[in-house]
Design a protein around this motif. Structure first.
Motif, short mmCIF file in Angstrom:
data_model
loop_
_atom_site.label_atom_id
_atom_site.label_comp_id
_atom_site.label_asym_id
_atom_site.label_seq_id
_atom_site.Cartn_x
_atom_site.Cartn_y
_atom_site.Cartn_z
N MET A 13 0.94 -1.07 -0.24
CA MET A 13 -0.01 0.13 0.04
C MET A 13 0.90 1.28 0.00
O MET A 13 0.60 2.24 -0.78
N LEU B 119 1.15 3.86 -2.97
CA LEU B 119 0.71 5.19 -2.90
C LEU B 119 1.88 6.14 -3.12
O LEU B 119 1.80 7.35 -3.75
N SER C 292 -1.08 12.20 6.36
CA SER C 292 -2.34 11.18 5.67
C SER C 292 -1.44 9.83 5.64
O SER C 292 -2.27 8.90 5.90
N ARG D 52 -4.62 -5.34 11.08
CA ARG D 52 -4.00 -6.68 10.72
C ARG D 52 -3.58 -7.04 12.25
O ARG D 52 -2.93 -8.01 12.66
N GLY E 8 -4.23 4.50 -6.59
CA GLY E 8 -4.07 4.91 -5.42
C GLY E 8 -5.04 4.48 -4.27
O GLY E 8 -4.75 4.02 -3.42
N LEU E 9 -6.45 4.82 -4.51
CA LEU E 9 -7.51 4.68 -3.79
C LEU E 9 -7.45 3.18 -3.46
O LEU E 9 -7.80 2.77 -2.38
N ALA F 71 -5.23 0.83 -4.08
CA ALA F 71 -4.15 0.12 -3.08
C ALA F 71 -4.45 0.57 -1.45
O ALA F 71 -4.25 -0.35 -0.82
N ALA F 72 -4.83 1.58 -1.26
CA ALA F 72 -5.11 2.14 0.08
C ALA F 72 -5.95 1.32 0.87
O ALA F 72 -6.08 0.79 1.83
N GLY G 88 -4.63 -2.03 1.33
CA GLY G 88 -3.97 -2.07 2.40
C GLY G 88 -4.67 -1.84 3.82
O GLY G 88 -4.17 -2.56 4.98
N VAL H 70 -9.51 8.44 8.45
CA VAL H 70 -9.04 7.89 7.29
C VAL H 70 -9.69 8.39 6.07
O VAL H 70 -8.94 8.51 5.01
N ASP I 144 -10.45 11.53 5.67
CA ASP I 144 -9.98 12.78 5.29
C ASP I 144 -8.57 12.47 4.81
O ASP I 144 -8.03 13.27 3.81
N ALA I 145 -7.78 11.39 5.37
CA ALA I 145 -6.26 11.04 4.88
C ALA I 145 -6.37 10.70 3.38
O ALA I 145 -5.57 11.26 2.38
N LEU I 146 -7.49 10.08 3.04
CA LEU I 146 -7.67 9.49 1.68
C LEU I 146 -7.64 10.33 0.73
O LEU I 146 -7.32 10.63 -0.34
N HIS J 84 -7.12 13.76 1.28
CA HIS J 84 -5.97 14.70 1.12
C HIS J 84 -4.86 14.12 -0.03
O HIS J 84 -4.39 14.53 -0.74
N LEU J 85 -4.76 12.62 0.32
CA LEU J 85 -3.94 11.83 -0.80
C LEU J 85 -4.44 12.08 -2.15
O LEU J 85 -3.64 11.99 -3.28
N ARG K 226 -3.51 14.63 -4.24
CA ARG K 226 -2.00 14.61 -4.67
C ARG K 226 -1.80 13.61 -5.86
O ARG K 226 -1.03 13.70 -6.51
N LEU K 227 -2.69 12.38 -5.48
CA LEU K 227 -2.64 11.32 -6.51
C LEU K 227 -3.18 11.49 -7.86
O LEU K 227 -2.54 11.27 -8.86
#
Lengths: 73, 164
Positions: free
Chosen positions: A1, A5, A51, A63, B23-24, B26-27, B30, B66, B68-70, B72-73, B76-77
């Motif tokens: 991940m 990113l 972030s 996990r 990107g989203l 993948a996040a 994860g 989470v 908000d983090a997504l 913000h990223l 940029r992605l």
């Protein structure tokens, strides 16, 4: 991940590398990027780094492990 | 795959939207969240990525941290589009953005009442640029109130005060 990113954020995706280390019961993900790309993974006021750290922490708890992101400069 | 001479490399889809989607996804993977992303464009040229699926609820726990983090990223992605602009990105799940906007408008109205009642500035907590925008817009038509932002990111916050 984190690799996926970070690759999406930087100008030199082939320079992105993540190393996983165990440190006192904690998983530390060390993120390496090209020097010129450091700003792209840190962001204004550290907001991108913040972030990324939020996501790593939550991915860890999903996990059942404590995980932390370190951006290596 | 080949033959028509048209090659789209990953991350360089129309307006870089594929980079955002990749990107989203993948996040979400994860995070162990079982969900998919639908990206659409609203009338203000903002890209709205809606996360839907059994795991979407998990993204809005902890005060939407989470999500908000997504978001913000996500901003940029998304690579710059062909004309070099960077579009706004909103990431939503389980109707969270609407509920949050409603709560922020309520907060804005309360702060305005307080400012008028005491005739002084009311300083709100630090917020993300997206949240500040909602508060500014909630009060922009009020003739008796003015709003401004103060401080540096990520501690930038709104001041609500009576108009002169």
């Amino acid at each position: 991940m984190v690799v996926a990113l970070a690759r999406g954020l930087v100008d030199q995706p082939d320079q992105v590398r993540v190393e996983e280390e165990q440190e006192g019961g904690e998983t530390v993900l060390a993120l390496y990027v090209a020097e010129d790309d450091l700003g792209q993974v840190i962001g204004r006021g550290g907001r991108i780094a913040h972030s990324l750290r939020v996501l790593v922490r939550h991915a860890g708890s999903a996990r059942g492990v404590r995980a932390r992101l370190e951006i290596v400069d | 795959m080949s033959g028509d001479g048209h090659i789209v490399s990953p991350g360089e889809g129309p307006d870089g939207v594929e980079g955002l989607r990749t990107g989203l996804r993948a996040a979400l993977e994860g995070l162990g969240v079982e969900a998919d992303v639908t990206i659409s464009e609203d009338e203000e040229d903002t890209l709205v990525a809606v996360v839907e699926g059994p795991g979407a609820q998990r993204l809005i726990e902890d005060g939407g941290e989470v999500l908000d983090a997504l978001q913000h990223l996500g901003g940029r992605l998304l690579g710059p589009s062909s004309d070099g602009r960077r579009r706004r990105v909103v990431v939503d799940a389980a109707g969270y953005r609407d509920r949050r906007a409603e709560a922020l408008r309520g907060l804005a109205a309360l702060a305005a009442e307080e400012a008028l009642e005491h005739g002084e500035e009311i300083e709100l907590d630090a917020m993300t640029p997206q949240d500040r925008r909602i508060v500014h817009m909630a009060l922009q038509d009020r003739l008796d109130i003015v709003t401004r932002s103060e401080g540096e990111e990520p501690r930038r916050r709104i001041i609500v005060e009576p108009a002169e």
